[in-house]
Design a protein around this motif. Structure first.
Motif, PDB file in Angstrom:
ATOM      1  N   ILE A  12     -11.591  14.221  -8.785  1.00 32.00           N
ATOM      2  CA  ILE A  12     -10.513  13.235  -8.897  1.00 32.00           C
ATOM      3  C   ILE A  12      -9.806  13.106  -7.550  1.00 32.00           C
ATOM      4  CG2 ILE A  12      -8.427  12.534 -10.134  1.00 32.00           C
ATOM      5  CD1 ILE A  12      -9.129  14.504 -12.321  1.00 32.00           C
ATOM      6  N   THR A  13      -9.609  11.864  -7.119  1.00 31.77           N
ATOM      7  CA  THR A  13      -8.751  11.563  -5.975  1.00 31.77           C
ATOM      8  C   THR A  13      -7.805  10.464  -6.405  1.00 31.77           C
ATOM      9  OG1 THR A  13     -10.619  11.981  -4.521  1.00 31.77           O
ATOM     10  CG2 THR A  13      -8.684  10.967  -3.540  1.00 31.77           C
ATOM     11  N   VAL A  14      -6.564  10.834  -6.640  1.00 32.95           N
ATOM     12  CA  VAL A  14      -5.586   9.846  -7.086  1.00 32.95           C
ATOM     13  C   VAL A  14      -4.187  10.369  -6.774  1.00 32.95           C
ATOM     14  CG1 VAL A  14      -5.288  10.707  -9.464  1.00 32.95           C
ATOM     15  CG2 VAL A  14      -5.031   8.257  -8.982  1.00 32.95           C
TER      16      VAL A  14
ATOM     17  N   GLY B  73      -1.242   6.027 -12.831  1.00 32.68           N
ATOM     18  CA  GLY B  73      -1.082   5.270 -14.078  1.00 32.68           C
ATOM     19  C   GLY B  73      -2.357   4.548 -14.470  1.00 32.68           C
ATOM     20  N   ASP B  74      -3.092   4.041 -13.475  1.00 34.73           N
ATOM     21  CA  ASP B  74      -4.351   3.336 -13.752  1.00 34.73           C
ATOM     22  C   ASP B  74      -5.407   4.292 -14.314  1.00 34.73           C
ATOM     23  OD1 ASP B  74      -3.399   0.849 -12.811  1.00 34.73           O
ATOM     24  OD2 ASP B  74      -3.854   1.422 -10.734  1.00 34.73           O
ATOM     25  N   VAL B  75      -5.527   5.475 -13.717  1.00 36.37           N
ATOM     26  CA  VAL B  75      -6.514   6.446 -14.198  1.00 36.37           C
ATOM     27  C   VAL B  75      -6.136   6.930 -15.593  1.00 36.37           C
ATOM     28  CG1 VAL B  75      -7.559   8.711 -13.791  1.00 36.37           C
ATOM     29  CG2 VAL B  75      -7.161   7.147 -11.871  1.00 36.37           C
ATOM     30  N   LEU B  76      -4.852   7.149 -15.816  1.00 37.20           N
ATOM     31  CA  LEU B  76      -4.399   7.557 -17.148  1.00 37.20           C
ATOM     32  C   LEU B  76      -4.723   6.479 -18.171  1.00 37.20           C
ATOM     33  CD1 LEU B  76      -2.926   9.625 -18.893  1.00 37.20           C
ATOM     34  CD2 LEU B  76      -0.763   8.524 -18.256  1.00 37.20           C
ATOM     35  N   ASP B  77      -4.522   5.214 -17.801  1.00 35.59           N
ATOM     36  CA  ASP B  77      -4.843   4.102 -18.690  1.00 35.59           C
ATOM     37  C   ASP B  77      -6.334   4.057 -19.010  1.00 35.59           C
ATOM     38  OD1 ASP B  77      -3.941   1.546 -20.029  1.00 35.59           O
ATOM     39  OD2 ASP B  77      -5.428   0.722 -18.626  1.00 35.59           O
ATOM     40  N   GLN B  78      -7.179   4.324 -18.023  1.00 35.51           N
ATOM     41  CA  GLN B  78      -8.623   4.394 -18.256  1.00 35.51           C
ATOM     42  C   GLN B  78      -8.951   5.425 -19.334  1.00 35.51           C
ATOM     43  OE1 GLN B  78     -10.021   5.263 -14.183  1.00 35.51           O
ATOM     44  NE2 GLN B  78     -11.462   3.580 -14.452  1.00 35.51           N
ATOM     45  N   LEU B  79      -8.379   6.598 -19.187  1.00 36.28           N
ATOM     46  CA  LEU B  79      -8.689   7.686 -20.117  1.00 36.28           C
ATOM     47  C   LEU B  79      -8.181   7.400 -21.525  1.00 36.28           C
ATOM     48  CD1 LEU B  79      -7.891  10.637 -17.707  1.00 36.28           C
ATOM     49  CD2 LEU B  79     -10.121  10.166 -18.721  1.00 36.28           C
ATOM     50  N   LYS B  80      -7.111   6.636 -21.604  1.00 39.96           N
ATOM     51  CA  LYS B  80      -6.545   6.312 -22.919  1.00 39.96           C
ATOM     52  C   LYS B  80      -7.292   5.167 -23.601  1.00 39.96           C
ATOM     53  CE  LYS B  80      -1.718   7.722 -22.142  1.00 39.96           C
ATOM     54  NZ  LYS B  80      -0.312   7.221 -21.966  1.00 39.96           N
ATOM     55  N   ASN B  81      -7.744   4.194 -22.806  1.00 38.46           N
ATOM     56  CA  ASN B  81      -8.176   2.924 -23.407  1.00 38.46           C
ATOM     57  C   ASN B  81      -9.621   2.518 -23.160  1.00 38.46           C
ATOM     58  OD1 ASN B  81      -5.478   2.369 -24.384  1.00 38.46           O
ATOM     59  ND2 ASN B  81      -4.927   1.897 -22.264  1.00 38.46           N
ATOM     60  N   ASP B  82     -10.314   3.148 -22.218  1.00 32.53           N
ATOM     61  CA  ASP B  82     -11.680   2.741 -21.925  1.00 32.53           C
ATOM     62  C   ASP B  82     -12.664   3.721 -22.566  1.00 32.53           C
ATOM     63  OD1 ASP B  82     -14.183   2.120 -20.850  1.00 32.53           O
ATOM     64  OD2 ASP B  82     -13.345   1.505 -18.917  1.00 32.53           O
TER      65      ASP B  82
ATOM     66  N   ILE C 233     -11.731   3.199  -8.880  1.00 33.01           N
ATOM     67  CA  ILE C 233     -11.163   1.866  -8.676  1.00 33.01           C
ATOM     68  C   ILE C 233     -10.359   1.831  -7.383  1.00 33.01           C
ATOM     69  CG2 ILE C 233      -9.674   0.077  -9.640  1.00 33.01           C
ATOM     70  CD1 ILE C 233     -10.020   1.421 -12.369  1.00 33.01           C
ATOM     71  N   PRO C 234     -10.731   0.980  -6.423  1.00 33.16           N
ATOM     72  CA  PRO C 234      -9.908   0.841  -5.213  1.00 33.16           C
ATOM     73  C   PRO C 234      -8.477   0.454  -5.577  1.00 33.16           C
ATOM     74  CG  PRO C 234     -12.021  -0.231  -4.910  1.00 33.16           C
ATOM     75  CD  PRO C 234     -11.950   0.153  -6.362  1.00 33.16           C
ATOM     76  N   GLY C 235      -7.533   1.154  -4.985  1.00 34.55           N
ATOM     77  CA  GLY C 235      -6.122   0.874  -5.257  1.00 34.55           C
ATOM     78  C   GLY C 235      -5.572   1.539  -6.498  1.00 34.55           C
TER      79      GLY C 235
ATOM     80  N   ASP D 141      -9.487   6.717  -6.801  1.00 32.27           N
ATOM     81  CA  ASP D 141      -9.145   5.518  -6.050  1.00 32.27           C
ATOM     82  C   ASP D 141     -10.265   5.121  -5.085  1.00 32.27           C
ATOM     83  OD1 ASP D 141      -8.912   7.389  -3.996  1.00 32.27           O
ATOM     84  OD2 ASP D 141      -6.738   7.560  -4.197  1.00 32.27           O
ATOM     85  N   SER D 142      -9.900   4.400  -4.029  1.00 31.49           N
ATOM     86  CA  SER D 142     -10.886   3.846  -3.097  1.00 31.49           C
ATOM     87  C   SER D 142     -11.668   4.915  -2.351  1.00 31.49           C
ATOM     88  CB  SER D 142     -10.192   2.923  -2.094  1.00 31.49           C
ATOM     89  OG  SER D 142      -9.129   3.604  -1.436  1.00 31.49           O
TER      90      SER D 142
END
Length: 536
Positions: free
Chosen positions: A110-112, A86-95, A80-82, A41-42
């Motif tokens: 990791i800080t999330v 779920g956002d980090v998991l989405d990164q790992l799945k889709n980016d 990613i700020p904010g 995160d931020s």
């Protein structure tokens, strides 16, 4: 165990098998360079307490890795700020870029997790008053976190993962508002810590490091982000964990002779020096006590034979040295050498007694040390003095020399100025009877010079960086001890061809990952380097 930790333990039990399939390893090649990726995160991105963008804790970790000479590359571009779990998991799945970076990483931070709750606090604060909704939020966050770790491990079986626990960013709220949020934070941290209970994953706490420093690290009560001092503190908490797993780095400083090695040590430690210390390269007595003096004046020690060599003269010119402190009388450092120094326009000060014991006492007086402690070693041999030299120098303790059974009058007189003594060496080199006449003595001595060196390093001078020199000769250890003190490194003596078991044990116990070998391969053989590479 809190209810959040109990929930986490159950979730981890369900997800752990898929994460534990891949074996993790600790990398330890001297030439190894790490790729470092920061996710989260931020705090990983670097949002400042005034809302601007700046350095994050990851930048400071990267700087530390650079300083240790183990970093190949670094990126925090995927922070990613904010971001929520779920956002980090989405990164790992889709980016694909994230997946590629993770697959090549040697180190990952990791800080999330906090935003899973902060986002709710902003939009529906009443939900955080509902235990069932909070439990559902916690369950969802930890499930996501477990999957994040599982996907990372699947993509990269060998990456070292460090996950951060959060500090209390609600310190400025009234007590009645702060307490439920702090309780939630502690529950989140407990859950994250439980997730780290698997091979190759480490939990990094920050809450205690911030406790009592909130106004210093979080000067804007309206913003949860720290200032640069706060980010540096977070980085230091990470690095305390990371440095225990850094790859072994081996460097060697050497010249063709002991005189040239001293020059190379000077080049490695000093861009310039107003003062230099000159000692003989032929014998050790007058120079044994000189390391604390050289350290005090930030002076390299250079060696003379019957005269200064061309390489030493060149080094004095490079340093722009203006003063030379000569250790010992003309039989140690000749009058011709003194004339050479004077011919270079240098101020000369010679410290010399009738013998080595008096010279050491004179050096002690010249130090004008405010310390109440002196180091006492046998002056008829060099190993124990050199094992303790860098420690004594850094602490500002003078080194006094003695015979094994009796103190000289000069040393006895010097000791009246001190309330405490550290005796280095076993009873065979400094007798038990003599020790009883010393002020408040503490002995550090093994059965041989290597055990004594290991004991001094472990109990008095711990560090993750060690300088090493042969225990069979004095010159390289003498000139290198000042640089070791300057680098806040410990010092170990080694046999020329194989590391003593006590030195291996000390290196492993201290978690030493950087070794600087002093002297050429005849002094410390390549086999010693091979032994170092096998350290755990």
């Amino acid at each position: 165990m809190s209810r959040w930790a109990a929930v986490t333990a159950f979730i981890i039990m369900l997800t752990l098998p898929s994460m534990a399939m891949a074996e993790t390893t600790t990398l330890s090649q001297a030439s190894e360079q790490w790729s470092y990726v920061a996710l989260g995160d931020s705090l990983a991105f670097g949002i400042q307490n005034d809302g601007t963008i700046g350095k994050s804790y990851a930048d400071y970790i990267s700087a530390n890795l650079d300083e240790e000479n183990v970093q190949h590359d670094f990126t925090k571009q995927f922070a990613i700020p904010g971001a929520s779990t779920g956002d980090v998991l989405d990164q790992l799945k889709n980016d694909p870029k994230v997946k590629l970076a993770v697959s090549k990483a040697d180190l990952l931070t990791i800080t999330v997790g906090a935003n899973d709750f902060l986002n709710v606090l902003k939009s529906h604060p009443e939900d955080l008053q509902d235990p069932l909704k909070v439990q559902e939020l916690m369950k969802n966050a930890i499930t996501n976190y477990s999957q994040i770790l599982g996907m990372i491990r699947q993509a990269n079986p060998h990456v070292q993962i460090y996950i951060m626990g959060y500090y209390n960013s609600f310190y400025a709220l009234p007590a009645e508002q702060q307490q439920p949020l702090k309780s939630l934070l502690l529950g989140l941290n407990q859950s994250i810590e439980l997730l780290a209970n698997q091979p190759g994953v480490w939990y990094v706490p920050t809450i205690d490091a911030f406790e009592g420093h909130y106004s210093e690290y979080l000067p804007n009560p309206q913003n949860v982000h720290p200032n640069q001092d706060g980010y540096k503190t977070i980085a230091s908490q990470f690095f305390m964990k990371i440095e225990n797993h850094l790859p072994v780095q081996i460097h060697r400083i050497a010249g063709n002779t002991r005189y040239q090695t001293a020059v190379e040590i000077s080049k490695n430690g000093w861009e310039s020096a107003n003062t230099v210390v000159i000692a003989t390269g032929n014998n050790f007595p007058d120079a044994l006590a000189g390391v604390p003096l050289a350290y005090k004046f930030d002076a390299p020690i250079l060696l003379a034979n019957k005269r200064l060599s061309a390489s030493v003269i060149s080094e004095l010119q490079r340093l722009h040295a203006k003063k030379a402190i000569i250790l010992g009388g003309p039989n140690a450092v000749s009058g011709y050498t003194e004339d050479q120094l004077k011919g270079m326009g240098m101020e000369i000060q010679r410290i010399a007694g009738e013998d080595r014991f008096e010279t050491a006492a004179f050096i002690s007086a010249f130090l004008h040390s405010k310390s109440d402690t002196a180091v006492v070693v046998n002056g008829l041999n060099f190993p124990d003095a050199l094992s303790s030299a860098s420690y004594a120098a850094e602490q500002g303790y003078p080194i006094l020399l003695t015979r094994s059974q009796k103190l000289s009058e000069d040393v006895e007189k010097s000791l009246k100025s001190f309330k405490r003594t550290i005796v280095v060496g076993g009873s065979g080199v400094v007798s038990n009877e003599l020790v009883t006449h010393l002020p408040n003595p503490e002995r550090y001595g093994g059965s041989n010079r290597y055990e004594t060196s290991a004991m001094v390093a472990t109990k008095l001078n711990p560090s993750h960086h060690a300088f090493m020199a042969t225990g069979e000769n004095f010159a390289d250890a003498l000139t290198g001890s000042v640089l070791a003190a300057k680098r806040s490194a410990t010092f170990l003596l080694v046999p020329p061809n194989k590391i003593d078991d006590s030195i291996i044990a000390a290196s492993e116990n201290l978690g030493i990952h950087t070794f600087t070998i002093l002297g050429g391969e005849k002094a410390v053989s390549p086999n010693v380097e091979k032994n170092l590479m096998q350290l755990k």
